[in-house]
Design a protein around this motif. Structure first.
Motif, mmCIF file in Angstrom:
data_model
loop_
_atom_site.group_PDB
_atom_site.id
_atom_site.type_symbol
_atom_site.label_atom_id
_atom_site.label_comp_id
_atom_site.label_asym_id
_atom_site.label_seq_id
_atom_site.Cartn_x
_atom_site.Cartn_y
_atom_site.Cartn_z
ATOM 1 N N LEU A 178 -22.360 -2.925 -11.453
ATOM 2 C CA LEU A 178 -21.792 -1.797 -12.200
ATOM 3 C C LEU A 178 -20.263 -1.864 -12.162
ATOM 4 C CD1 LEU A 178 -24.211 1.003 -10.954
ATOM 5 C CD2 LEU A 178 -24.056 0.139 -13.279
ATOM 6 N N LEU A 180 -18.418 -4.494 -11.770
ATOM 7 C CA LEU A 180 -17.958 -5.622 -12.570
ATOM 8 C C LEU A 180 -18.028 -5.316 -14.065
ATOM 9 C CD1 LEU A 180 -19.364 -8.734 -10.699
ATOM 10 C CD2 LEU A 180 -16.971 -8.166 -11.082
ATOM 11 N N SER A 181 -18.968 -4.506 -14.454
ATOM 12 C CA SER A 181 -19.062 -4.163 -15.885
ATOM 13 C C SER A 181 -17.826 -3.393 -16.295
ATOM 14 C CB SER A 181 -20.316 -3.339 -16.174
ATOM 15 O OG SER A 181 -20.168 -1.999 -15.746
ATOM 16 N N ARG A 182 -17.315 -2.582 -15.411
ATOM 17 C CA ARG A 182 -16.088 -1.858 -15.701
ATOM 18 C C ARG A 182 -14.909 -2.827 -15.672
ATOM 19 N NH1 ARG A 182 -12.679 0.202 -11.487
ATOM 20 N NH2 ARG A 182 -10.834 1.005 -12.478
ATOM 21 N N ASP A 183 -14.930 -3.720 -14.745
ATOM 22 C CA ASP A 183 -13.847 -4.692 -14.618
ATOM 23 C C ASP A 183 -13.750 -5.537 -15.879
ATOM 24 O OD1 ASP A 183 -13.050 -7.577 -12.732
ATOM 25 O OD2 ASP A 183 -11.811 -5.826 -13.007
ATOM 26 N N THR B 21 -17.709 2.713 -13.188
ATOM 27 C CA THR B 21 -17.775 2.136 -14.530
ATOM 28 C C THR B 21 -17.963 3.239 -15.563
ATOM 29 O OG1 THR B 21 -18.797 0.394 -15.876
ATOM 30 C CG2 THR B 21 -20.296 1.780 -14.605
ATOM 31 N N ILE B 81 -27.440 -2.602 -16.805
ATOM 32 C CA ILE B 81 -26.305 -3.287 -16.174
ATOM 33 C C ILE B 81 -26.670 -3.731 -14.762
ATOM 34 C CG2 ILE B 81 -23.908 -3.056 -15.417
ATOM 35 C CD1 ILE B 81 -23.632 -0.778 -17.467
#
Lengths: 211, 84
Positions: A178, A180-183, B21, B81
Motif C-alpha cells: 500500500l 509503495l502504491s502511494r510512492d 496511500t 493493491i
C-alpha cells in the motif's frame, strides 16, 4: 533452523538497498529531458518496484511458517478497529519523527513560463490566493489525471463528522504494498515538479540570452 | 517514503498521522485516504484507517465511511493493491 536464521534482518537490508535504487532512479528521471525516454524510464522503474514488492512478499512467505495469524489465503482480514477499542488491542507505538517536507516556495517564483502548448495540472489553490500548478508533458498529465494525485504540500485534512474512525488490520507486507502504491503516485508528481523547474530554468536562460 | 498529515477534528484539535496511500474508485468519483497511527499488533500486523475525501472550496475534508456497501467497495480497492 528457522529459529536461528534472522531472515527479517535480510529483508531490511534488501529494503535499504531498494530504497537507494528508488532514490537514484528518481534523480535519473528528473534529469531526463527527452519526454519519451522519461516515460520509458518511469515505466521500467514502476516495474522494478512491483517486482521488489513480490520478492519481499515471497521471502516472507518462505520463512513465515509459524505466521498463523488472523490473515489467511493472502486476504486482508476485514477486522474493524473502532477508535475506542484501540487501547485494548494495541501495543504502545511511537510515531516516527522522520519528516521531510520540501519547501518549493522558491520554485513557485518560476511559474511565469510560457508553455501554452503543455497542459497545466493544478496542484492546489495555495492559501486561496493563486493556484499552484505545474506544466507537464502530456504523458505525465495523463498519469496524474488518472490517479487524481493529491497535493502533498498542504497536509491538513479537516474531519467533517464526529463518527469514529474505521480501521483494518493488515500484514506488514500488505502495508508495504500500500505504501509503495502511494510512492509510485508521488514519483509521478515529483517528476512533474522537476520537469517544471527544468523548463523554468531553460526559459530564464533564453531570456537572459535575449537581453 | 511516508509523510505526515494532520487531521483536524470539528473542535479544531489536530492529530498527526502518517499517510499510507490514496484510493480512487474506477470511475474517479470517489477518493479516499489511507493512513496509520503506527499501531501494531503483537504479531507485527499494522492498523490502517480509511476515510473518504471531499474536496470543497479547495480545502481537503474527510468523512468516515458509514455505508456498508461503500466500505466493502473500499476493502476491495485495498485488496487489489495489497494482495497484488
Amino acid at each position: 533452523m528457522y529459529n536461528n536464521f534472522d531472515y527479517q534482518n535480510c529483508i531490511e537490508k534488501i529494503k535499504s538497498a531498494l530504497y537507494d535504487i528508488y532514490e537514484h532512479q528518481e534523480i535519473i528521471i528528473g534529469e531526463e529531458e527527452d519526454e519519451n525516454k522519461k516515460g520509458e524510464q518511469v515505466e521500467k522503474y514502476i516495474k522494478v518496484k512491483d517486482l521488489a514488492v513480490k520478492l519481499l512478499e515471497d521471502i516472507n512467505n518462505l520463512y513465515s511458517v509459524d505466521n498463523v495469524d488472523n490473515v489467511t489465503n493472502n486476504e486482508i482480514e476485514p477486522t474493524i478497529v473502532q477508535e475506542s477499542k484501540q487501547d485494548e488491542l494495541l501495543k504502545n507505538s511511537e510515531i516516527s519523527n522522520d519528516t521531510n517536507v520540501e519547501d518549493d516556495k522558491e520554485e513557485e517564483k518560476e511559474e511565469n513560463v510560457d508553455l501554452d502548448d503543455l497542459p497545466k495540472f493544478y496542484l492546489d489553490n495555495r492559501n486561496g490566493e493563486k493556484p499552484n500548478f505545474a506544466y507537464v508533458p502530456n504523458s505525465i498529465f495523463t498519469k496524474l489525471k488518472d490517479n487524481a494525485i493529491l497535493d502533498l504540500f498542504n497536509n491538513k485534512f479537516y474531519k467533517q463528522d464526529d463518527d469514529k474512525k474505521r480501521g483494518i488490520i493488515v500484514r506488514e507486507d500488505q502495508f508495504m504494498k500500500l505504501s509503495l502504491s502511494r510512492d509510485r503516485q508521488e514519483g509521478v508528481l515529483k517528476e512533474a515538479k522537476e520537469f517544471r523547474i527544468l523548463e523554468a530554468k531553460k526559459s530564464r536562460k533564453r531570456l537572459q540570452e535575449i537581453d | 517514503m511516508s509523510d505526515k498529515i494532520v487531521i483536524v477534528n470539528k473542535n479544531g484539535e489536530e492529530e498527526e498521522v502518517e499517510l499510507v496511500t490514496y484510493l480512487n474508485t474506477r470511475d474517479n468519483m470517489n477518493q479516499y485516504i489511507v493512513y496509520t497511527k503506527n499501531e501494531k499488533q503483537p504479531n507485527g500486523d499494522i492498523v490502517i484507517y480509511i476515510s473518504k475525501l471531499i474536496d470543497e472550496d479547495g480545502q481537503k475534508k474527510i468523512i468516515e465511511i458509514n455505508d456498508e456497501e461503500e466500505w466493502k467497495s473500499v476493502q476491495s480497492l485495498l485488496k487489489e493493491i495489497a494482495n497484488a
